[in-house]
Design a protein around this motif. Structure first.
Motif, PDB file in Angstrom:
ATOM      1  N   GLY A   1      -4.827  37.834  30.699  1.00  0.00           N
ATOM      2  CA  GLY A   1      -5.637  37.803  29.485  1.00  0.00           C
ATOM      3  C   GLY A   1      -7.065  37.326  29.736  1.00  0.00           C
ATOM      4  O   GLY A   1      -7.305  36.537  30.636  1.00  0.00           O
ATOM      5  N   HIS A   2      -7.990  37.879  28.930  1.00  0.00           N
ATOM      6  CA  HIS A   2      -9.409  37.460  28.918  1.00  0.00           C
ATOM      7  C   HIS A   2     -10.111  37.745  30.248  1.00  0.00           C
ATOM      8  O   HIS A   2      -9.652  38.569  31.012  1.00  0.00           O
ATOM      9  CB  HIS A   2      -9.504  35.993  28.504  1.00  0.00           C
ATOM     10  CG  HIS A   2      -8.704  35.696  27.281  1.00  0.00           C
ATOM     11  ND1 HIS A   2      -9.164  35.921  26.013  1.00  0.00           N
ATOM     12  CD2 HIS A   2      -7.410  35.270  27.133  1.00  0.00           C
ATOM     13  CE1 HIS A   2      -8.219  35.618  25.128  1.00  0.00           C
ATOM     14  NE2 HIS A   2      -7.138  35.231  25.784  1.00  0.00           N
ATOM     15  N   GLY A   3     -11.233  37.063  30.510  1.00  0.00           N
ATOM     16  CA  GLY A   3     -11.996  37.302  31.737  1.00  0.00           C
ATOM     17  C   GLY A   3     -13.468  37.530  31.464  1.00  0.00           C
ATOM     18  O   GLY A   3     -13.846  37.979  30.378  1.00  0.00           O
TER      19      GLY A   3
ATOM     20  N   LYS B   1      -6.612  36.314  16.833  1.00  0.00           N
ATOM     21  CA  LYS B   1      -7.365  35.555  17.841  1.00  0.00           C
ATOM     22  C   LYS B   1      -7.427  36.329  19.156  1.00  0.00           C
ATOM     23  O   LYS B   1      -8.488  36.463  19.755  1.00  0.00           O
ATOM     24  CB  LYS B   1      -6.652  34.207  18.055  1.00  0.00           C
ATOM     25  CG  LYS B   1      -7.563  33.108  18.511  1.00  0.00           C
ATOM     26  CD  LYS B   1      -6.944  31.722  18.296  1.00  0.00           C
ATOM     27  CE  LYS B   1      -5.739  31.478  19.173  1.00  0.00           C
ATOM     28  NZ  LYS B   1      -5.155  30.144  19.006  1.00  0.00           N
ATOM     29  N   GLU B   2      -6.298  36.847  19.592  1.00  0.00           N
ATOM     30  CA  GLU B   2      -6.276  37.577  20.870  1.00  0.00           C
ATOM     31  C   GLU B   2      -7.035  38.905  20.753  1.00  0.00           C
ATOM     32  O   GLU B   2      -7.684  39.334  21.696  1.00  0.00           O
ATOM     33  CB  GLU B   2      -4.838  37.833  21.334  1.00  0.00           C
ATOM     34  CG  GLU B   2      -4.010  36.585  21.611  1.00  0.00           C
ATOM     35  CD  GLU B   2      -4.518  35.746  22.773  1.00  0.00           C
ATOM     36  OE1 GLU B   2      -5.592  36.042  23.335  1.00  0.00           O
ATOM     37  OE2 GLU B   2      -3.846  34.756  23.121  1.00  0.00           O
ATOM     38  N   ASN B   3      -6.955  39.549  19.590  1.00  0.00           N
ATOM     39  CA  ASN B   3      -7.637  40.833  19.418  1.00  0.00           C
ATOM     40  C   ASN B   3      -9.155  40.681  19.350  1.00  0.00           C
ATOM     41  O   ASN B   3      -9.890  41.655  19.524  1.00  0.00           O
ATOM     42  CB  ASN B   3      -7.138  41.547  18.156  1.00  0.00           C
ATOM     43  CG  ASN B   3      -5.705  42.043  18.316  1.00  0.00           C
ATOM     44  OD1 ASN B   3      -5.170  42.089  19.416  1.00  0.00           O
ATOM     45  ND2 ASN B   3      -5.071  42.396  17.209  1.00  0.00           N
TER      46      ASN B   3
ATOM     47  N   LYS C   1      -9.819  26.900  32.012  1.00  0.00           N
ATOM     48  CA  LYS C   1     -10.064  28.077  31.183  1.00  0.00           C
ATOM     49  C   LYS C   1      -8.854  28.992  31.222  1.00  0.00           C
ATOM     50  O   LYS C   1      -8.316  29.257  32.294  1.00  0.00           O
ATOM     51  CB  LYS C   1     -11.289  28.838  31.689  1.00  0.00           C
ATOM     52  CG  LYS C   1     -12.588  28.095  31.459  1.00  0.00           C
ATOM     53  CD  LYS C   1     -13.758  28.908  31.976  1.00  0.00           C
ATOM     54  CE  LYS C   1     -15.049  28.135  31.767  1.00  0.00           C
ATOM     55  NZ  LYS C   1     -15.946  28.247  32.899  1.00  0.00           N
ATOM     56  N   GLU C   2      -8.509  29.494  30.046  1.00  0.00           N
ATOM     57  CA  GLU C   2      -7.360  30.402  29.951  1.00  0.00           C
ATOM     58  C   GLU C   2      -7.514  31.578  30.914  1.00  0.00           C
ATOM     59  O   GLU C   2      -6.568  31.977  31.590  1.00  0.00           O
ATOM     60  CB  GLU C   2      -7.218  30.895  28.507  1.00  0.00           C
ATOM     61  CG  GLU C   2      -6.013  31.802  28.282  1.00  0.00           C
ATOM     62  CD  GLU C   2      -5.919  32.332  26.856  1.00  0.00           C
ATOM     63  OE1 GLU C   2      -6.708  31.897  25.994  1.00  0.00           O
ATOM     64  OE2 GLU C   2      -5.054  33.200  26.616  1.00  0.00           O
ATOM     65  N   LYS C   3      -8.731  32.145  31.022  1.00  0.00           N
ATOM     66  CA  LYS C   3      -8.920  33.331  31.864  1.00  0.00           C
ATOM     67  C   LYS C   3      -8.609  33.041  33.341  1.00  0.00           C
ATOM     68  O   LYS C   3      -8.143  33.916  34.059  1.00  0.00           O
ATOM     69  CB  LYS C   3     -10.353  33.862  31.733  1.00  0.00           C
ATOM     70  CG  LYS C   3     -11.447  32.931  32.260  1.00  0.00           C
ATOM     71  CD  LYS C   3     -12.807  33.623  32.272  1.00  0.00           C
ATOM     72  CE  LYS C   3     -13.879  32.698  32.829  1.00  0.00           C
ATOM     73  NZ  LYS C   3     -15.211  33.335  32.841  1.00  0.00           N
TER      74      LYS C   3
ATOM     75  N   ILE D   1      -0.419  38.209  29.915  1.00  0.00           N
ATOM     76  CA  ILE D   1      -0.268  36.762  30.119  1.00  0.00           C
ATOM     77  C   ILE D   1      -1.400  35.986  29.443  1.00  0.00           C
ATOM     78  O   ILE D   1      -2.577  36.267  29.656  1.00  0.00           O
ATOM     79  CB  ILE D   1      -0.227  36.448  31.633  1.00  0.00           C
ATOM     80  CG1 ILE D   1       0.945  37.199  32.278  1.00  0.00           C
ATOM     81  CG2 ILE D   1      -0.121  34.951  31.875  1.00  0.00           C
ATOM     82  CD1 ILE D   1       0.960  37.114  33.791  1.00  0.00           C
ATOM     83  N   HIS D   2      -1.016  34.995  28.643  1.00  0.00           N
ATOM     84  CA  HIS D   2      -1.992  34.182  27.907  1.00  0.00           C
ATOM     85  C   HIS D   2      -1.575  32.717  27.866  1.00  0.00           C
ATOM     86  O   HIS D   2      -0.488  32.350  28.312  1.00  0.00           O
ATOM     87  CB  HIS D   2      -2.104  34.698  26.464  1.00  0.00           C
ATOM     88  CG  HIS D   2      -2.798  36.018  26.380  1.00  0.00           C
ATOM     89  ND1 HIS D   2      -4.101  36.151  26.035  1.00  0.00           N
ATOM     90  CD2 HIS D   2      -2.341  37.273  26.669  1.00  0.00           C
ATOM     91  CE1 HIS D   2      -4.437  37.427  26.075  1.00  0.00           C
ATOM     92  NE2 HIS D   2      -3.383  38.134  26.463  1.00  0.00           N
ATOM     93  N   ALA D   3      -2.454  31.895  27.321  1.00  0.00           N
ATOM     94  CA  ALA D   3      -2.121  30.499  27.024  1.00  0.00           C
ATOM     95  C   ALA D   3      -2.699  30.195  25.656  1.00  0.00           C
ATOM     96  O   ALA D   3      -3.803  30.631  25.332  1.00  0.00           O
ATOM     97  CB  ALA D   3      -2.709  29.576  28.075  1.00  0.00           C
ATOM     98  N   ASP D   4      -1.951  29.478  24.858  1.00  0.00           N
ATOM     99  CA  ASP D   4      -2.294  29.241  23.463  1.00  0.00           C
ATOM    100  C   ASP D   4      -3.137  27.964  23.311  1.00  0.00           C
ATOM    101  O   ASP D   4      -3.208  27.154  24.234  1.00  0.00           O
ATOM    102  CB  ASP D   4      -0.987  29.106  22.663  1.00  0.00           C
ATOM    103  CG  ASP D   4      -1.131  29.637  21.253  1.00  0.00           C
ATOM    104  OD1 ASP D   4      -2.271  29.745  20.788  1.00  0.00           O
ATOM    105  OD2 ASP D   4      -0.099  29.938  20.629  1.00  0.00           O
TER     106      ASP D   4
HETATM  107 ZN   LIG Z   1      -5.322  34.590  25.113  1.00  0.00          ZN
END
Ligand SMILES: [Zn+2]
Length: 393
Positions: free
Chosen positions: A162-164, A266-268, A177-179, A231-234
């Motif tokens: 996820g993200h980046g 949030k993810e979108n 950072k989540e990314k 894959i993500h983290a909340d």
């Molecule tokens: Zn995320």
């Protein structure tokens, strides 16, 4: 001469109307510059304290991309990771009064150019995005060796970190950072998959750059993925909240789950934060539902099976937030023919969890849990025999 004086007088009265102060302060300031190298493009992002009028053009011999910003200034350019596959160096000057010229010295002739402005959002200021696209993409998301002989019949798993890039995702209190976290776990998971004969991983992102959500879906499809794991983290305000959760795509018209809907929103939002030129990704026919209801239902059922399995495995390596998978309209899960799940590995906003998430050992355990869940899924689906699936776990 007379006309000249008239014009000055006219201008002066105009200044009085607008307010001289406002005029004086009108130069936009470039506050930061960032560079992201993706396999198929290099993205340069300028943070601005206000909207700016700009012009972008190419100059040859030597190859350059020139960005002229009107009524703009810059104090200094942050240190960028150069040279990059496209950009050799970055310079700036003032060719005319009030014009800030930024010159990107480039190493390739054969590049495409795409620029757009982004409005302020989620703590990000006005941004000018300059994408230098290139055709050759040897770096593109493809697994290196470790692929077994019978490539044609490999089970393919799309692993989506996820993200980046411009979009860091959630950020922990101690700076994780989540990314970065998602990419580490994704790479570990891909390595586990690639070490298994008959299985192959395709990473939708291999480094710190942004990939639009719909492009992630396209990459999974192009690779002929049998499964997609995002894959993500909340993160939430309350520090004590913890636990993993797993999500699948909600069917249109399904009763909305408040928690899942908020998370999906949030993810979108990643596309807006990460920087997607609207015309580029909004209406992508590839993402429209292309299957009949029966096939959709099959895929949604398989996604549910995978999600349940994943929760079971996640329970072994940590706490879980919800006992059953939740559903919402996540853009990244819209490849209806591919069983797809989105997993929030834990809450990065929980300092204790964040500390754990930073350790290699815990990342290994999480990747192993996702790997085991995928294997169990293929076993249940009859796509893998128990002998081979039991041989390494
Ligand atoms: Zn995320």
């Amino acid at each position: 001469m007379k006309a000249y004086v008239k014009r000055i007088l006219g201008l002066l009265s105009l200044l009085c109307l607008i307010g001289i102060q406002g005029m004086m302060a009108s130069a936009a300031e470039v506050q930061d510059v960032r560079l992201w190298t993706a396999p198929d493009h290099t993205r340069v992002v300028f943070d601005l304290d206000r909207r700016v009028d700009y012009e972008v053009f190419r100059l040859h011999k030597p190859e350059r991309v020139v960005i002229d910003m009107k009524h703009a200034k810059i104090n200094k350019i942050a240190s960028l990771a150069l040279p990059d596959p496209v950009i050799k160096s970055v310079r700036y000057g003032e060719p005319k009064k009030g014009v800030l010229r930024i010159v990107l010295d480039i190493q390739k002739e054969n590049i495409g150019l795409r620029t757009f402005l982004l409005k302020p959002m989620q703590g990000k200021p006005h941004r000018l995005v300059v994408d230098l696209t290139r055709k050759e993409s040897k770096l593109v998301a493809q697994p290196k060796k470790m692929v077994t002989k019978n490539t044609r019949h490999d089970i393919v798993i799309a692993v989506d970190a996820g993200h980046g890039g411009e979009d860091p995702g959630a950020i922990g209190r101690h700076g994780l950072k989540e990314k970065d976290f998602t990419l580490r776990v994704a790479k570990k998971l891909a390595a586990l998959i690639n070490s298994k004969p008959g299985m192959r991983a395709v990473l939708t992102r291999k480094g710190d750059y942004f990939v639009p959500l719909r492009k992630r879906v396209r990459l999974a499809r192009k690779a002929g993925a049998n499964l997609m794991i995002s894959i993500h983290a909340d993160a939430v305000k309350t520090r004590s909240v913890q636990g993993a959760s797993v999500y699948t795509l909600a069917e249109r018209g399904a009763t909305p789950d408040r928690v899942a809907v908020a998370l999906a929103a949030k993810e979108n939002a990643a596309d807006e934060i990460g920087g997607v030129m609207l015309s580029q990704e909004v209406d992508d026919p590839m993402v429209r539902n292309i299957l009949g209801d029966m096939a959709k239902r099959d895929s949604l059922n398989s996604s549910q099976l995978l999600a349940e399995n994943m929760l079971l495995q996640m329970k072994k390596v940590g706490s879980i937030k919800y006992k059953t998978p939740k559903r919402a309209r996540f853009v990244v899960l819209t490849a209806l023919e591919i069983p797809s799940v989105l997993v929030e590995l834990n809450f990065i906003s929980n300092p204790k969890q964040e500390r754990k998430m930073k350790t290699r050992k815990h990342q290994d355990r999480l990747a192993a849990a996702l790997y085991q869940a995928s294997k169990n899924f293929f076993l249940r689906m009859g796509m893998m025999d128990s002998k081979s699936s039991a041989s390494s776990s």
